[in-house]
Design a protein around this motif. Structure first.
Motif, PDB file in Angstrom:
ATOM      1  N   ASP A 195     -11.396 103.726  56.490  1.00 47.16           N
ATOM      2  CA  ASP A 195     -12.693 103.315  56.231  1.00 47.16           C
ATOM      3  C   ASP A 195     -12.477 102.197  54.871  1.00 47.16           C
ATOM      4  O   ASP A 195     -12.300 102.704  54.037  1.00 47.16           O
ATOM      5  CB  ASP A 195     -13.720 104.362  55.709  1.00 47.16           C
ATOM      6  N   LEU A 196     -12.547 100.953  55.350  1.00 49.37           N
ATOM      7  CA  LEU A 196     -12.318  99.822  54.403  1.00 49.37           C
ATOM      8  C   LEU A 196     -13.608  99.217  54.123  1.00 49.37           C
ATOM      9  O   LEU A 196     -13.074  97.843  53.862  1.00 49.37           O
ATOM     10  CB  LEU A 196     -11.050  99.209  54.786  1.00 49.37           C
ATOM     11  N   LYS A 197     -14.525  99.582  54.514  1.00 45.59           N
ATOM     12  CA  LYS A 197     -15.781  98.590  54.511  1.00 45.59           C
ATOM     13  C   LYS A 197     -16.144  98.100  53.010  1.00 45.59           C
ATOM     14  O   LYS A 197     -16.780  97.367  52.849  1.00 45.59           O
ATOM     15  CB  LYS A 197     -17.014  99.387  55.013  1.00 45.59           C
ATOM     16  N   HIS A 198     -15.584  98.886  51.911  1.00 42.23           N
ATOM     17  CA  HIS A 198     -15.730  98.623  50.465  1.00 42.23           C
ATOM     18  C   HIS A 198     -14.611  97.348  50.042  1.00 42.23           C
ATOM     19  O   HIS A 198     -14.611  97.126  49.073  1.00 42.23           O
ATOM     20  CB  HIS A 198     -15.562  99.698  49.732  1.00 42.23           C
ATOM     21  N   LEU A 199     -13.815  96.907  50.997  1.00 48.84           N
ATOM     22  CA  LEU A 199     -12.752  96.179  50.667  1.00 48.84           C
ATOM     23  C   LEU A 199     -13.160  94.733  51.503  1.00 48.84           C
ATOM     24  O   LEU A 199     -13.263  94.498  52.382  1.00 48.84           O
ATOM     25  CB  LEU A 199     -11.447  96.491  51.127  1.00 48.84           C
TER      26      LEU A 199
ATOM     27  N   THR B 246     -17.241 102.680  40.817  1.00 47.87           N
ATOM     28  CA  THR B 246     -18.605 102.661  40.125  1.00 47.87           C
ATOM     29  C   THR B 246     -18.945 101.372  39.558  1.00 47.87           C
ATOM     30  O   THR B 246     -19.903 100.976  38.929  1.00 47.87           O
ATOM     31  CB  THR B 246     -18.262 103.573  38.902  1.00 47.87           C
ATOM     32  N   ALA B 247     -17.866 100.418  40.007  1.00 45.74           N
ATOM     33  CA  ALA B 247     -18.188  99.062  39.704  1.00 45.74           C
ATOM     34  C   ALA B 247     -17.270  98.191  40.313  1.00 45.74           C
ATOM     35  O   ALA B 247     -16.520  98.696  41.150  1.00 45.74           O
ATOM     36  CB  ALA B 247     -17.763  98.381  38.131  1.00 45.74           C
ATOM     37  N   ASN B 248     -17.639  96.667  40.595  1.00 50.55           N
ATOM     38  CA  ASN B 248     -16.798  95.890  41.485  1.00 50.55           C
ATOM     39  C   ASN B 248     -15.719  95.749  40.944  1.00 50.55           C
ATOM     40  O   ASN B 248     -15.485  95.495  39.556  1.00 50.55           O
ATOM     41  CB  ASN B 248     -17.664  94.413  41.635  1.00 50.55           C
ATOM     42  N   LEU B 249     -14.644  95.545  41.482  1.00 47.42           N
ATOM     43  CA  LEU B 249     -13.194  95.320  41.240  1.00 47.42           C
ATOM     44  C   LEU B 249     -12.662  94.000  41.843  1.00 47.42           C
ATOM     45  O   LEU B 249     -13.077  93.640  43.033  1.00 47.42           O
ATOM     46  CB  LEU B 249     -12.132  96.571  41.606  1.00 47.42           C
ATOM     47  N   VAL B 250     -11.811  93.242  40.984  1.00 48.94           N
ATOM     48  CA  VAL B 250     -11.109  91.983  41.345  1.00 48.94           C
ATOM     49  C   VAL B 250      -9.532  92.329  41.267  1.00 48.94           C
ATOM     50  O   VAL B 250      -9.147  92.969  40.391  1.00 48.94           O
ATOM     51  CB  VAL B 250     -11.535  91.081  40.373  1.00 48.94           C
ATOM     52  N   TRP B 251      -8.892  92.347  42.468  1.00 42.98           N
ATOM     53  CA  TRP B 251      -7.615  92.225  42.714  1.00 42.98           C
ATOM     54  C   TRP B 251      -7.183  90.868  43.139  1.00 42.98           C
ATOM     55  O   TRP B 251      -7.936  90.197  43.754  1.00 42.98           O
ATOM     56  CB  TRP B 251      -7.164  93.428  43.619  1.00 42.98           C
ATOM     57  N   SER B 252      -5.859  90.744  43.317  1.00 45.90           N
ATOM     58  CA  SER B 252      -5.295  89.641  43.768  1.00 45.90           C
ATOM     59  C   SER B 252      -4.038  90.040  44.473  1.00 45.90           C
ATOM     60  O   SER B 252      -3.316  90.976  44.298  1.00 45.90           O
ATOM     61  CB  SER B 252      -5.044  88.508  42.767  1.00 45.90           C
TER      62      SER B 252
ATOM     63  N   TYR C  67     -10.068 104.521  47.337  1.00 47.37           N
ATOM     64  CA  TYR C  67     -11.272 104.498  47.009  1.00 47.37           C
ATOM     65  C   TYR C  67     -12.357 104.696  47.812  1.00 47.37           C
ATOM     66  O   TYR C  67     -11.953 104.649  49.182  1.00 47.37           O
ATOM     67  CB  TYR C  67     -11.606 103.092  46.292  1.00 47.37           C
ATOM     68  N   ARG C  68     -13.493 105.035  47.638  1.00 49.60           N
ATOM     69  CA  ARG C  68     -14.657 105.053  48.643  1.00 49.60           C
ATOM     70  C   ARG C  68     -15.987 104.145  48.168  1.00 49.60           C
ATOM     71  O   ARG C  68     -15.993 104.250  46.791  1.00 49.60           O
ATOM     72  CB  ARG C  68     -15.238 106.451  48.908  1.00 49.60           C
ATOM     73  N   GLN C  69     -16.658 103.787  49.082  1.00 45.95           N
ATOM     74  CA  GLN C  69     -17.539 102.874  48.476  1.00 45.95           C
ATOM     75  C   GLN C  69     -18.942 103.590  47.930  1.00 45.95           C
ATOM     76  O   GLN C  69     -19.085 104.561  48.403  1.00 45.95           O
ATOM     77  CB  GLN C  69     -17.974 102.028  49.782  1.00 45.95           C
ATOM     78  N   THR C  70     -19.620 102.946  46.966  1.00 48.04           N
ATOM     79  CA  THR C  70     -20.808 103.353  46.563  1.00 48.04           C
ATOM     80  C   THR C  70     -21.961 102.244  46.834  1.00 48.04           C
ATOM     81  O   THR C  70     -21.100 101.163  46.937  1.00 48.04           O
ATOM     82  CB  THR C  70     -20.720 103.819  45.310  1.00 48.04           C
ATOM     83  N   PRO C  71     -23.017 102.356  46.807  1.00 45.47           N
ATOM     84  CA  PRO C  71     -23.975 101.040  47.071  1.00 45.47           C
ATOM     85  C   PRO C  71     -23.687  99.988  46.305  1.00 45.47           C
ATOM     86  O   PRO C  71     -23.411  99.824  45.007  1.00 45.47           O
ATOM     87  CB  PRO C  71     -25.242 101.976  46.835  1.00 45.47           C
ATOM     88  N   SER C  72     -23.665  98.953  47.232  1.00 43.66           N
ATOM     89  CA  SER C  72     -23.193  97.549  46.542  1.00 43.66           C
ATOM     90  C   SER C  72     -22.187  97.432  45.775  1.00 43.66           C
ATOM     91  O   SER C  72     -22.018  96.627  44.711  1.00 43.66           O
ATOM     92  CB  SER C  72     -24.571  97.247  45.544  1.00 43.66           C
ATOM     93  N   LYS C  73     -21.173  98.312  45.790  1.00 46.85           N
ATOM     94  CA  LYS C  73     -19.887  98.159  45.025  1.00 46.85           C
ATOM     95  C   LYS C  73     -18.656  97.748  45.886  1.00 46.85           C
ATOM     96  O   LYS C  73     -18.514  98.617  46.997  1.00 46.85           O
ATOM     97  CB  LYS C  73     -19.694  99.488  44.306  1.00 46.85           C
TER      98      LYS C  73
END
Length: 665
Positions: A455-459, A395-401, A427-433
Motif C-alpha cells: 500500500d503506497l498511496k501515501h507516496l 504525522t507530517a508531510n515528508l520530503v525525500w529525494s 510508513y502508513r498514511q494518515t489523512p492528508s499526509k
C-alpha cells in the motif's frame, strides 16, 4: 571366635620377623654394588664386625627357640582346653534337663577347637616358612661374611646395627612372653567358666547366664590381646624400618664420598672443561652454521654469479639492486594480496569505496553486485505485505529525494528509487499526509521493479514535469525484455501504487521500420511501462509515456486513473491496454503516434474524458465484450490528412457488436 583373635599373635609375630629379615637382606645387595678393593687394611676390625653378626645370628636362633617354646605352650593350652572340654561335656551329659543347652555349647566349643586347630596348622606352616627364611638368611649371612672380608671403616655402624637388632629381639621376646601370659590368662578364664558351669548345672537359667557372661569376658580379653599385639607389631615394624633406613643412609653417604674421590681421580684424566665445548655447546654452535649439503661454497657462488651478472655490470649498476637489508623490509609473497591467483584472506577488511564486480555470482558464497540483486529481487521476490499495525503513521508531510544529488530541504536522500520505495513501505498514511519523493536526475531502472500486496498511496513520486518544464525521466534498461516479453518498469499485484506526478516513462520501442535507431526494438521484446493486476489501483498525474511496447497494462479486476492536462502517450505500440473486468479512467490525455491508442478486452471498461487521439493506426479497439465510453474526446478528422488516425475504431459507435461497444458522446 574369641580364641581366634587371641591366637593371631603368632601370625603377627612372624610378620615382624619377616620385616627384620627383609631389612637384613637388603644390606648384602647394597654392599655388593660397592668397590671394596681399597678396604683391605682393617680386616681385623671386619672380623670383629663378623663376630657381631654371628652374635646376631645366635640371637635370631634364640628367638626361633622362643617361638618354638610358644608353639609348644599353645599345644599344651590346647591339650588342657581339650581335657576341660571333655570333663565339661561329661558333666553336662549327665543332666537330661539341660541336654539341649549342653549340645549347643558343645557345638560352639568344638567350633572354637577347630579354629584353634586351624590356627595351630597355620602357625606350623608359618614356623616352617620361618625356617625356610632362616635358611635364606643363613645363606645371605655367608655372602655378607664374604663381602665383609674386604670391607673397612664401617664396623661401628654394623656393631650398632647388631645392638639395635638385639634390642629389637629382646622386645620381641617380651612381646612373646606377654602373648604367653595372655594365653595363660585366657586358659584360666576358660577353666573358671567351665567350673562355674559345673557348679550351676542344676539351675538351667543360671547356667546359661553364666555361659553368656563368660563368652563376653572372653571377647573382651581377645580384643585387648589383639590390640596389644597389633600395636606392638606396628611399633616394632616402624622402629626396625627407621633404624635400617638410617644405617643404609649413613653407609650410602660414606660410600658416596669414596666413589666421588675415585670419580675425581678419573676426571683428572679428562679434558679441561674451561677449554673444551660441551655437547650442548657444540650442537648450539653447529646450529648457527649452514648445512654444507645445501650451501654453496665461495667458489660455487662466484661461478653462479658470473653466469648471471657480469662483473662490469655489477660494478656500474649495483645501485639498482636491492641490498639484503632492503629485501628484509619487504613482505613475503604469501603475506600480501596478489593481483592474480586464488587466496584466502583472514580478518575483517573495511573498504573506503564499494568493491566493483562486473560479473554476476554463480555460487552461494559469492558476493552479488547491485545489478544482480535488483534484477533477481525485483523480478522474482515480492515484498512482504506490511501489517498496518506495525507501520509508522505519518504525522507530517515528508520530503525525500532520489538521484545523483540531494534536494534542498529533503530529510532523506537515496541513490536508487527501489531503496526509496522500500523505505516508504515502513510508513502508513494518515489523512492528508504524504511522502513526496523528488527525482533530482533521470533514473535508470536496469530490471523490473515488482511489488506484491503493498500500500503506497501515501507516496507521491514527483518528476517535476509541467507545461514549461520537461522534468525528469524514469528510464527502462536497454535490455529489460532481452530474453522475455513480460517485463515492465513497474509491476504491481494486489497493491495500491504510488501516485506518479509529472514523471516521464521511457523505453526502447519504435515501429518496425528500417533503418531502426541503435538500441531500439519493435514488438514484444521492447520495454513496457506500468502494469497493475489482481485488484491493484494505479494513479498517475501529468505523466508522459514514450517509446514503450505497452505504455500501461491494467488487468484482472484492477482500476486505474490516468489524469492531467498535459498527460500524454507518444510513440508507443499500445497506449492503454486493459482486460478482464477492469475499470480505467483516462482523463484529458493526449495519445498520438501510437499503433493502438486504447484496447478494451474481456469485459473491461474504459472511460475517456476529453483528451485527443491522433496519428494512430487504430484509435479504439474492443474485443471479447470490452466497453469504451468517450466524452469530449477528440479523434482527428479523417479528412485531416496530417493528424488523422488510420482507423478511429474497429466497430461502429454506439452499436452492440460481437466484439463489444464503443459509446461516443
Amino acid at each position: 571366635m574369641t580364641t581366634i583373635h587371641d591366637l593371631k599373635l603368632g601370625s603377627n609375630t612372624l610378620e615382624v620377623l619377616e620385616v627384620i629379615l627383609k631389612s637384613l637382606e637388603a644390606f648384602p645387595d647394597e654392599i655388593a654394588k660397592l668397590d671394596l678393593s681399597k678396604f683391605t687394611k682393617i680386616a681385623s676390625d671386619i672380623d670383629k664386625s663378623y663376630q657381631n653378626v654371628q652374635t646376631t645370628q645366635k640371637n635370631v636362633t634364640a628367638m626361633k627357640e622362643a617361638i618354638s617354646q610358644t608353639k609348644r605352650l599353645i599345644d599344651e593350652i590346647k591339650s588342657q582346653m581339650d581335657n576341660k572340654l571333655n570333663t565339661f561335656n561329661a558333666d553336662f551329659l549327665s543332666t537330661k534337663e539341660i541336654k539341649e543347652v549342653i549340645l549347643q555349647t558343645q557345638s560352639a566349643i568344638n567350633g572354637v577347637k577347630r579354629q584353634i586347630d586351624a590356627i595351630k596348622s597355620g602357625f606350623d606352616s608359618s614356623y616352617a616358612e620361618f625356617n625356610t627364611k632362616k635358611e635364606k638368611f643363613d645363606k645371605k649371612s655367608t655372602e655378607v661374611n664374604q663381602n665383609l672380608a674386604n670391607f673397612n671403616a664401617k664396623k661401628d655402624d654394623f656393631t650398632n646395627m647388631a645392638n639395635e637388632a638385639n634390642r629389637q629381639i629382646t622386645n620381641l621376646q617380651g612381646m612373646v612372653e606377654n602373648a604367653t601370659n595372655s594365653l595363660t590368662e585366657l586358659l584360666n578364664n576358660v577353666n573358671s567358666s567351665v567350673d562355674t558351669a559345673n557348679t550351676k548345672k542344676d539351675n538351667l537359667d543360671a547356667s546359661i547366664q553364666t555361659a553368656n557372661t563368660t563368652k563376653q569376658e572372653l571377647e573382651v580379653i581377645a580384643r585387648n590381646t589383639e590390640n596389644l599385639v597389633n600395636n606392638a607389631a606396628d611399633e616394632l615394624k616402624n622402629r626396625i624400618s627407621t633404624a635400617v633406613n638410617e644405617k643404609v643412609s649413613s653407609v650410602t653417604g660414606v660410600l658416596k664420598n669414596e666413589i666421588l674421590t675415585q670419580t675425581d681421580e678419573k676426571l683428572n684424566l679428562k679434558a679441561n672443561q674451561a677449554t673444551t665445548y660441551t655437547k650442548t655447546e657444540v650442537d648450539s654452535k653447529l646450529g648457527l652454521k649452514a648445512d654444507k649439503s645445501t650451501t654453496y661454497t665461495k667458489a660455487e657462488t662466484n661461478n653462479l654469479l658470473n653466469t648471471k651478472l657480469a662483473v662490469a655490470t655489477y660494478n656500474t649498476d649495483k645501485a639498482t639492486f636491492a641490498t639484503k637489508t632492503e629485501l628484509n623490509t619487504k613482505s613475503n609473497s604469501n603475506a600480501v594480496v596478489n593481483l592474480t591467483g586464488n587466496q584466502t584472506i583472514a580478518g575483517v577488511k573495511t573498504f573506503s569505496a564499494p568493491p566493483v564486480s562486473a560479473r554476476n555470482p554463480t555460487a552461494n558464497n559469492q558476493v552479488a553486485n547491485k545489478a544482480y540483486v535488483d534484477s533477481v529481487g525485483n523480478a522474482k521476490v515480492a515484498l512482504t505485505k506490511y501489517n498496518s499495525e506495525v507501520l509508522i503513521p505519518l504525522t507530517a508531510n515528508l520530503v525525500w529525494s532520489v538521484g545523483t544529488t540531494g534536494k534542498s530541504g529533503a530529510s532523506k536522500h537515496f541513490n536508487s528509487i527501489d531503496l526509496a520505495i522500500n523505505e516508504a513501505l515502513k510508513y502508513r498514511q494518515t489523512p492528508s499526509k504524504y511522502i513526496d519523493l523528488y527525482l533530482t536526475s533521470d533514473i535508470t531502472v536496469p530490471s523490473q521493479l515488482y511489488y506484491y500486496g503493498v500500500d503506497l498511496k501515501h507516496l507521491r513520486i514527483q518528476g517535476g514535469r509541467s507545461a514549461s518544464n520537461a522534468g525528469f525521466k524514469i528510464i527502462a534498461g536497454a535490455n529489460l525484455n532481452a530474453n522475455r516479453s513480460d517485463r515492465y518498469i513497474f509491476y504491481f499485484e494486489r497493491s495500491h501504487t504510488p501516485i506518479f506526478v509529472g514523471v516521464t516513462f521511457k523505453g526502447n520501442w519504435v515501429p518496425n521500420t528500417t533503418p531502426r535507431p541503435t538500441g531500439m526494438k519493435a514488438g514484444a521484446k521492447a520495454d513496457n511501462g506500468i502494469r497493475v493486476s489482481n485488484g491493484s489501483y494505479l494513479q498517475t498525474s501529468e505523466c508522459r509515456f514514450e517509446n514503450l511496447n505497452n505504455a500501461t497494462l491494467i488487468t484482472y479486476n484492477s482500476k486505474a486513473c490516468l489524469y492531467g492536462s498535459i498527460s500524454s502517450i507518444e510513440n508507443c505500440n499500445v497506449g492503454v491496454f486493459t482486460h478482464d473486468n477492469t475499470n480505467v479512467i483516462v482523463h484529458n490525455t493526449t495519445i498520438l503516434n501510437t499503433n493502438i491508442a486504447v484496447k478494451s478486452h474481456a469485459l473491461a471498461r474504459v472511460y475517456l474524458y476529453r483528451g485527443s487521439i491522433s496519428k494512430c493506426s487504430l484509435g479504439l479497439e474492443v474485443r471479447y465484450g470490452g466497453n469504451i465510453s468517450t466524452n469530449g474526446t477528440t479523434l482527428a478528422l479523417q479528412t485531416d490528412a496530417t493528424n488523422k488516425n488510420t482507423s478511429d475504431a474497429n466497430v461502429a459507435y454506439s452499436a452492440v457488436t460481437n466484439h463489444g461497444i464503443i459509446f461516443k458522446n
